[in-house]
Enzyme design. Structure first.
Site, PDB file in Angstrom:
ATOM      1  N   HIS A  12       0.804  -1.230   0.000  1.00  0.00           N
ATOM      2  CA  HIS A  12       0.000   0.000   0.000  1.00  0.00           C
ATOM      3  C   HIS A  12       0.833   1.275   0.000  1.00  0.00           C
ATOM      4  CE1 HIS A  12       0.870  -0.158   4.302  1.00  0.00           C
ATOM      5  NE2 HIS A  12       0.570   1.121   4.337  1.00  0.00           N
ATOM      6  N   SER A 108       2.565  -7.504 -15.282  1.00  0.00           N
ATOM      7  CA  SER A 108       3.322  -6.484 -16.028  1.00  0.00           C
ATOM      8  C   SER A 108       3.324  -6.851 -17.509  1.00  0.00           C
ATOM      9  CB  SER A 108       4.757  -6.478 -15.517  1.00  0.00           C
ATOM     10  OG  SER A 108       5.601  -5.825 -16.442  1.00  0.00           O
ATOM     11  N   SER A 109       3.483  -5.839 -18.366  1.00  0.00           N
ATOM     12  CA  SER A 109       3.519  -6.099 -19.812  1.00  0.00           C
ATOM     13  C   SER A 109       4.765  -6.881 -20.225  1.00  0.00           C
ATOM     14  CB  SER A 109       3.456  -4.783 -20.588  1.00  0.00           C
ATOM     15  OG  SER A 109       4.515  -3.945 -20.221  1.00  0.00           O
ATOM     16  N   CYS A 110       5.760  -6.987 -19.346  1.00  0.00           N
ATOM     17  CA  CYS A 110       6.975  -7.712 -19.732  1.00  0.00           C
ATOM     18  C   CYS A 110       6.793  -9.230 -19.725  1.00  0.00           C
ATOM     19  CB  CYS A 110       8.159  -7.316 -18.866  1.00  0.00           C
ATOM     20  SG  CYS A 110       8.009  -7.873 -17.183  1.00  0.00           S
ATOM     21  N   TYR A 137      11.909 -11.338 -13.661  1.00  0.00           N
ATOM     22  CA  TYR A 137      10.672 -10.677 -13.227  1.00  0.00           C
ATOM     23  C   TYR A 137       9.476 -11.225 -14.012  1.00  0.00           C
ATOM     24  CZ  TYR A 137       7.560  -6.701 -12.163  1.00  0.00           C
ATOM     25  OH  TYR A 137       6.520  -5.903 -11.759  1.00  0.00           O
ATOM     26  N   LYS A 141       6.077 -13.132 -12.699  1.00  0.00           N
ATOM     27  CA  LYS A 141       4.737 -12.600 -12.951  1.00  0.00           C
ATOM     28  C   LYS A 141       3.877 -13.614 -13.720  1.00  0.00           C
ATOM     29  CE  LYS A 141       4.868  -8.714 -10.796  1.00  0.00           C
ATOM     30  NZ  LYS A 141       3.969  -8.485  -9.649  1.00  0.00           N
ATOM     31  N   THR A 165       0.577  -1.751 -18.365  1.00  0.00           N
ATOM     32  CA  THR A 165       1.718  -1.301 -19.140  1.00  0.00           C
ATOM     33  C   THR A 165       2.650  -0.499 -18.226  1.00  0.00           C
ATOM     34  OG1 THR A 165       2.298  -0.199 -21.186  1.00  0.00           O
ATOM     35  CG2 THR A 165       0.588   0.859 -19.867  1.00  0.00           C
ATOM     36  N   HIS A 180      12.277   3.437 -13.366  1.00  0.00           N
ATOM     37  CA  HIS A 180      11.861   3.304 -14.761  1.00  0.00           C
ATOM     38  C   HIS A 180      12.199   4.589 -15.513  1.00  0.00           C
ATOM     39  CE1 HIS A 180       9.265   0.205 -12.851  1.00  0.00           C
ATOM     40  NE2 HIS A 180       9.616  -0.454 -13.941  1.00  0.00           N
ATOM     41  N   ASP A 270      18.738  -1.253 -24.564  1.00  0.00           N
ATOM     42  CA  ASP A 270      17.439  -0.769 -25.039  1.00  0.00           C
ATOM     43  C   ASP A 270      16.288  -1.597 -24.466  1.00  0.00           C
ATOM     44  OD1 ASP A 270      18.069   1.397 -26.600  1.00  0.00           O
ATOM     45  OD2 ASP A 270      18.024   0.303 -28.506  1.00  0.00           O
TER      46      ASP A 270
HETATM   47  O1  GFB Z   1      11.417   1.996 -18.079  1.00  0.00           O
HETATM   48  P1  GFB Z   1      12.590   1.129 -18.317  1.00  0.00           P
HETATM   49  O2  GFB Z   1      13.657   1.131 -17.278  1.00  0.00           O
HETATM   50  O3  GFB Z   1      12.184  -0.371 -18.504  1.00  0.00           O
HETATM   51  O4  GFB Z   1      13.284   1.562 -19.708  1.00  0.00           O
HETATM   52  P2  GFB Z   1      11.543  -1.321 -19.639  1.00  0.00           P
HETATM   53  C1  GFB Z   1      12.555   1.801 -20.880  1.00  0.00           C
HETATM   54  C2  GFB Z   1      13.483   2.290 -21.974  1.00  0.00           C
HETATM   55  O5  GFB Z   1      13.946   3.607 -21.639  1.00  0.00           O
HETATM   56  C3  GFB Z   1      14.742   1.443 -22.205  1.00  0.00           C
HETATM   57  C4  GFB Z   1      15.346   3.687 -21.815  1.00  0.00           C
HETATM   58  O6  GFB Z   1      14.998   1.368 -23.587  1.00  0.00           O
HETATM   59  C5  GFB Z   1      15.823   2.260 -21.488  1.00  0.00           C
HETATM   60  O7  GFB Z   1      17.128   2.024 -22.006  1.00  0.00           O
HETATM   61  N1  GFB Z   1      15.910   4.732 -20.960  1.00  0.00           N
HETATM   62  C6  GFB Z   1      16.475   5.889 -21.424  1.00  0.00           C
HETATM   63  C7  GFB Z   1      15.995   4.735 -19.616  1.00  0.00           C
HETATM   64  N2  GFB Z   1      16.961   6.610 -20.403  1.00  0.00           N
HETATM   65  C8  GFB Z   1      16.676   5.920 -19.263  1.00  0.00           C
HETATM   66  C9  GFB Z   1      16.946   6.180 -17.887  1.00  0.00           C
HETATM   67  O8  GFB Z   1      17.539   7.172 -17.501  1.00  0.00           O
HETATM   68  N3  GFB Z   1      16.476   5.243 -17.008  1.00  0.00           N
HETATM   69  C10 GFB Z   1      15.791   4.121 -17.397  1.00  0.00           C
HETATM   70  N4  GFB Z   1      15.357   3.276 -16.468  1.00  0.00           N
HETATM   71  N5  GFB Z   1      15.572   3.840 -18.706  1.00  0.00           N
HETATM   72  C11 GFB Z   1      10.881  -2.611 -17.524  1.00  0.00           C
HETATM   73  C12 GFB Z   1      11.109  -4.024 -17.080  1.00  0.00           C
HETATM   74  O9  GFB Z   1      11.341  -2.621 -18.827  1.00  0.00           O
HETATM   75  O10 GFB Z   1       9.539  -2.201 -17.531  1.00  0.00           O
HETATM   76  C13 GFB Z   1      10.272  -4.406 -15.938  1.00  0.00           C
HETATM   77  O11 GFB Z   1      12.482  -4.183 -16.824  1.00  0.00           O
HETATM   78  C14 GFB Z   1       8.844  -3.918 -16.032  1.00  0.00           C
HETATM   79  O12 GFB Z   1      10.294  -5.786 -15.829  1.00  0.00           O
HETATM   80  C15 GFB Z   1       8.776  -2.476 -16.405  1.00  0.00           C
HETATM   81  O13 GFB Z   1       8.138  -4.672 -16.991  1.00  0.00           O
HETATM   82  C16 GFB Z   1       7.372  -1.973 -16.602  1.00  0.00           C
HETATM   83  O14 GFB Z   1      10.241  -0.795 -20.157  1.00  0.00           O
HETATM   84  O15 GFB Z   1      12.544  -1.642 -20.697  1.00  0.00           O
END
Ligand code: GFB
Length: 310
Positions: A12, A108-110, A137, A141, A165, A180, A270
């Site tokens: 929570h 999660s969408s992953c 992860y 899930k 998402t 994220h 990526d």
């Molecule tokens: O949101 P994110 O960390 O996770 O990254 P995913 C999404 C995209 O944004 C990737 C880019 O291509 C990252 O390389 N990105 C660019 C960045 N700059 C940044 C930054 O400064 N920080 C981060 N974090 N990313 C996650 C999964 O995947 O999404 C989890 O690992 C979960 O399991 C979650 O499903 C919702 O969308 O790639």
């Protein structure tokens, strides 16, 4: 759910759990059971059993999880698998033992295969290999979905699974190693603006496409499904539209008023090239997202713009 029902939102204090509580308070619910993670370790079977015996919840929202962005998922692979499997197994099994009236599990969408056709339909589950950076992860899930379905099939438990998402909103994680992309870019771009920096760096190529949902929309959808939906399988929750990471950085720069350059860091991964939910199942049961992305980011920006970030 009856207005005086005993409701337990696991997790929570997190972004999702706190949004669920806000939504249900607005709907007139007040009989919540609260436990912080310091007081109840959901990875402990005995602790979860003792908690359910004492508190006897009628309804459970399972929003507690070890979560993070692409870097955290990729590095803390053991915890992302172990913690999430333990939390789900303990809460779902104990909810069955205690005859909980209904449970909603958040995935999660992953969970979908890395190269699945887009948009992602619920039927694409388990049709191909997963994205490596978040495989632990995703496996956990997927196990949660299968637990809900198995307890429904064998014991008639009304346990449902929803797949949000990528989310953002109040109480998000702004730690640059664990977060994220959306909160990370907000923090980086606000800091760059405050420091009059010439540029800001984003991870990867900027080309991946992601879909973003404000957590208040997610909470509305979860409440709606808790009230109306009683089927096995999973339901996607999203907006049905996506944006490239580079365009997201530009949108945030515009909101923040940052005019510097956006540079790429190709040494960072990526991840999945595209993750766009097919939301036709959700639309067919009568729910649609309300908060447009730019408006949602503006709302969050207003909340965090005065943060003391360096
Ligand atoms: O949101 P994110 O960390 O996770 O990254 P995913 C999404 C995209 O944004 C990737 C880019 O291509 C990252 O390389 N990105 C660019 C960045 N700059 C940044 C930054 O400064 N920080 C981060 N974090 N990313 C996650 C999964 O995947 O999404 C989890 O690992 C979960 O399991 C979650 O499903 C919702 O969308 O790639």
């Amino acid at each position: 759910m009856e207005k005086d029902a005993r409701i337990y939102v696991a997790g929570h204090r997190g972004m999702v759990g706190s949004a669920l509580i806000r939504k249900m308070k607005a709907e007139g619910y007040s009989n919540f059971i609260f436990r912080n993670s310091g007081d109840l370790d959901l990875r402990s079977q005995q602790a979860v059993r003792d908690f359910f015996s004492l508190e006897k919840p009628d309804y459970v929202f399972l929003a507690a999880a070890k979560v993070g962005g692409i870097h955290a998922n990729n590095v803390y692979r053991a915890e992302f698998l172990y913690d999430n499997l333990m939390i789900e197994s303990n809460v779902i099994h104990t909810a069955y033992e205690h005859k909980v009236k209904k449970l909603l599990f958040l995935g999660s969408s992953c969970i979908y295969p890395k190269m699945a056709p887009q948009p992602l339909k619920e039927d694409y589950l388990l049709t191909g290999p997963l994205e490596d950076t978040n495989e632990p992860y995703a496996i956990a899930k997927i196990a949660g979905i299968k637990l809900c379905d198995a307890y429904r099939a064998q014991y008639g438990c009304n346990f449902i699974s929803v797949m949000p998402t990528n989310l953002f909103g109040p109480n998000d994680n702004y730690d640059l190693h664990g977060s994220h992309v959306l909160p990370a870019l907000l923090r980086k771009i606000i800091t760059a603006k405050n420091q009059n920096a010439d540029s800001v760096e984003i991870w990867g190529s900027g080309k991946p496409l992601r879909e973003f949902l404000h957590v208040d929309d997610l909470a509305n959808a979860c409440y709606y499904l808790m009230e109306t939906y009683n089927e096995p399988g999973l339901v996607n929750i999203g907006t049905g539209t996506d944006i490239s990471i580079m365009d997201l950085a530009k949108m945030i720069s515009k909101i923040v008023g940052f005019e510097g350059e956006i540079k790429n860091d190709p040494s960072k991964p990526d991840g999945t090239p595209r993750k766009l939910m097919d939301v036709s199942k959700l639309a067919a049961v009568g729910w649609k997202a309300q908060i447009p992305l730019e408006q949602g980011i503006q709302m969050v920006y207003d909340e965090v713009k005065d943060s003391d970030w360096k």
